[in-house]
Design an enzyme around this catalytic site. Structure first.
Site, mmCIF file in Angstrom:
data_model
loop_
_atom_site.group_PDB
_atom_site.id
_atom_site.type_symbol
_atom_site.label_atom_id
_atom_site.label_comp_id
_atom_site.label_asym_id
_atom_site.label_seq_id
_atom_site.Cartn_x
_atom_site.Cartn_y
_atom_site.Cartn_z
ATOM 1 N N LYS A 164 0.851 -1.193 0.000
ATOM 2 C CA LYS A 164 0.000 0.000 0.000
ATOM 3 C C LYS A 164 0.884 1.239 0.000
ATOM 4 O O LYS A 164 1.082 1.904 1.019
ATOM 5 C CB LYS A 164 -0.937 -0.002 1.210
ATOM 6 C CG LYS A 164 -2.155 0.905 0.991
ATOM 7 C CD LYS A 164 -3.013 0.442 -0.162
ATOM 8 C CE LYS A 164 -4.140 1.389 -0.471
ATOM 9 N NZ LYS A 164 -4.882 1.031 -1.663
ATOM 10 N N SER B 67 -8.470 -0.313 -5.554
ATOM 11 C CA SER B 67 -8.787 -0.057 -4.143
ATOM 12 C C SER B 67 -10.286 0.173 -3.988
ATOM 13 O O SER B 67 -11.081 -0.736 -4.210
ATOM 14 C CB SER B 67 -7.960 1.114 -3.617
ATOM 15 O OG SER B 67 -7.772 0.977 -2.222
#
Length: 586
Positions: free
Chosen positions: A188, A384
């Site tokens: 991430k 996402s």
């Protein structure tokens, strides 16, 4: 004094009247002007493909209820694709010219446009392309043409793909301006630039993987159109063997080196138009407007709703550049309740955004699925939060070059404690309970607050993975293994089970129609954005430039993009399910 007061009130009254009259004229012109006349297509015409202003799939529908005005824009990529499809069967149009076109579309969007041009060629009509300069993405599109021209002193950029990520760790330490980061997922890397001053091995690995997948997809298409093996294309890219017009011609990437007048003369020959005469042309945007406002589809009873989710996901109404909770949920509800709409295709082109809004849209899709099927079509990216709102669909389509996955979450908190300390500023907190003050910009992030916030991030990550596992019929462990915020190209996502099929919006529509056993149908586009009076003049008056355009002119486009990235990061509230970084493929 009374006399002066009367004079002043008269002047103010005249001023108000003039302003109201002026705005009234503008309003009437906006309502009744511009779209009243249809474009005349002459015999033996050429469709000119100029797409510099086309960025989104969907142009948008806007309802200004306060002033009783409704507007529908037909300048999206979907409108362009429909126009090319119509031109294929239009006897008056003999071919398409791509002249010095500069694309603002993403790779997956360019793929859809390319496929539509390939289909157009099957009619026997020509597609010809001319460029003074071809960027890599421009060439990807133009290579579909029957004949590709390049200016004698022009350039063709063909060297493979790259992207650049900026890091701020040292900048934070030197200035004291710090961004506190709380995340889940070793991939991430949306927040990696605030933690490191160079790219992590995990980030480099994921970027290399998806860039290679995107390049391979592009190379396969170019290989088919130009009849050049993919291995040879890779050799050309590695050696920069198309860096001059002569080298590009020698390596068969182009067909002719010529000036633009020669290009036009060659089109005249195909059309059998005298060399001294101009040939008939029609702009693709004008033609798209005509096709979109035709009544041919209105009589079709059965419909499929196409709901566009394009831009960052956030609260509020949203617009063509942001996915808003209000417009998205309302669109799903309207499509669900309309008996004539048999299925829904959700077209996603989003890097994600607010985790809360993503979950609210996910919930609305979950409710809608119980009434009618929902099929997802992914564009350039559905990552996402963009993947969050896709994961529970009946079927998911993506292009091979789509950027997707990025199943992970993060939170960022700006901190000025070092700056205030440096300049001798001190703040003191007074609170009734231990955690009453929450977080302060001017105090270092304490361990207790970090622990509580990390718990929130972990909770949302677990919910996200659970949503994906349920929607994709996988175990939590299976999803977690390919999640951790990692980004995937569509071709890899297919292999991993994150998507079901490779294909564009047309393939998703065909699947949806088969699912509900409907052959003849028309499409209805959503969202319809609800706007108020101030939004009507939100872009400024016709003779005024917007604030954004003025800033761009003053500081340049590249600097403006950097400011926009900082602004977006500062405006993020709550936990984010966002693409790890802004991907700008070069």
């Amino acid at each position: 004094m009374k006399f002066l007061g009367n004079v002043l009130s008269t002047i103010v009254g005249l001023f108000v009247f003039c302003m109201l009259f002026f705005f009234g004229i503008l309003l009437i012109a906006a309502i009744f002007g511009g779209n009243s006349s249809r474009t005349v297509v002459k015999n033996n015409s050429v469709l000119e493909l100029n797409l510099e202003e086309v960025t989104n799939d969907y142009g948008g529908k806007f309802n200004y209820e306060e002033i009783g005005f409704y507007e529908a824009n037909h300048d999206g990529l979907t409108d362009i694709l429909k126009a090319i499809e119509a031109a294929k069967n239009d006897e008056k149009i003999k071919g398409i010219s791509i002249l010095n076109n500069t694309l603002a579309l993403g790779v997956a969007q360019t793929k859809a446009l390319r496929d539509q041009l390939e289909d157009f060629k099957k009619s026997g009509k020509f597609v010809m392309a001319y460029g003074n300069v071809y960027s890599q993405k421009d060439y990807y599109l133009n290579s579909v043409a029957n004949t590709v021209y390049l200016n004698p002193v022009g350039e063709l950029d063909f060297k493979g793909l790259s992207t650049e990520v900026m890091y701020y760790k040292d900048f934070q330490e030197k200035t004291g301006l710090k961004m506190e980061v709380i995340r889940h997922g070793k991939y991430k890397s949306a927040v990696e630039p605030f933690l490191l001053n160079q790219m992590s091995p995990e980030n480099r690995d994921q970027i290399t993987t998806f860039l290679t997948s995107i390049w391979n997809a592009m190379a396969i298409d170019i290989s088919k159109s130009r009849n050049i093996p993919v291995a040879q294309l890779n050799t050309i890219a590695s050696g920069l063997l198309a860096r001059t017009p002569e080298m590009a011609l020698q390596n068969k990437l182009i067909d002719k080196i010529a000036y633009e007048d020669v290009y036009h003369d060659d089109i005249r020959k195909v059309l059998k138009v005298d060399s001294d005469d101009d040939y008939n042309t029609i702009d693709i945007m004008d033609y798209a407007q005509d096709i979109a406002t035709s009544t041919s589809d209105f009589e079709t009873k059965d419909k499929i709703a196409v709901i566009y989710a394009q831009g960052e996901i956030g609260s509020g109404e949203g617009d063509i550049n942001t996915v808003g909770e209000g417009s998205m949920r309302r669109s799903l509800q309207e499509a669900r309740k309309d008996d004539n709409i048999k299925a829904i295709v959700l077209r996603i082109n989003s890097p994600g955004g607010s985790a809360l809004t993503s979950d609210l849209i996910w919930r609305e899709i979950e409710i809608t699925k119980k009434v009618k099927p929902v099929v997802v079509s992914m564009g350039n990216l559905a990552a996402s939060g963009g993947y969050y709102i896709a994961c529970n669909a009946n079927e998911i389509f993506a292009e091979a070059s789509t950027i997707t996955g990025s199943i992970g979450v993060f939170g960022t908190l700006p901190n000025l404690s070092e700056v205030t300390k440096k300049y001798g500023i001190n703040t003191e907190l007074v609170e009734t309970h231990e955690n009453a003050s929450g977080y302060s910009l001017f105090k270092p992030l304490d361990d207790n607050f970090r622990k509580i916030t990390q718990e929130g991030v972990e909770h949302i990550y677990n919910v996200f993975v659970t949503r994906v596992a349920t929607g994709r019929k996988m175990t939590f462990a299976q999803v977690d293994a390919i999640a951790q915020g990692r980004v995937w190209a569509g071709s890899d996502a297919l292999r991993l089970g994150l998507v079901d099929k490779i294909g564009g919006l047309d393939a998703a529509l065909a699947y949806a129609s088969n699912l509900v056993k409907v052959k003849d149908y028309s499409t209805v586009d959503y969202p319809k954005y609800e706007k108020d009076f101030k939004d009507f003049f939100g872009g400024g008056l016709p003779f005024m430039k917007s604030r954004e355009n003025l800033i761009k002119e003053e500081i340049g486009l590249e600097n403006y993009k950097i400011i926009e990235q900082i602004r977006k990061m500062n405006s993020q509230k709550g936990v984010q399910a966002m693409l790890p970084f802004e991907v700008n493929v070069k």
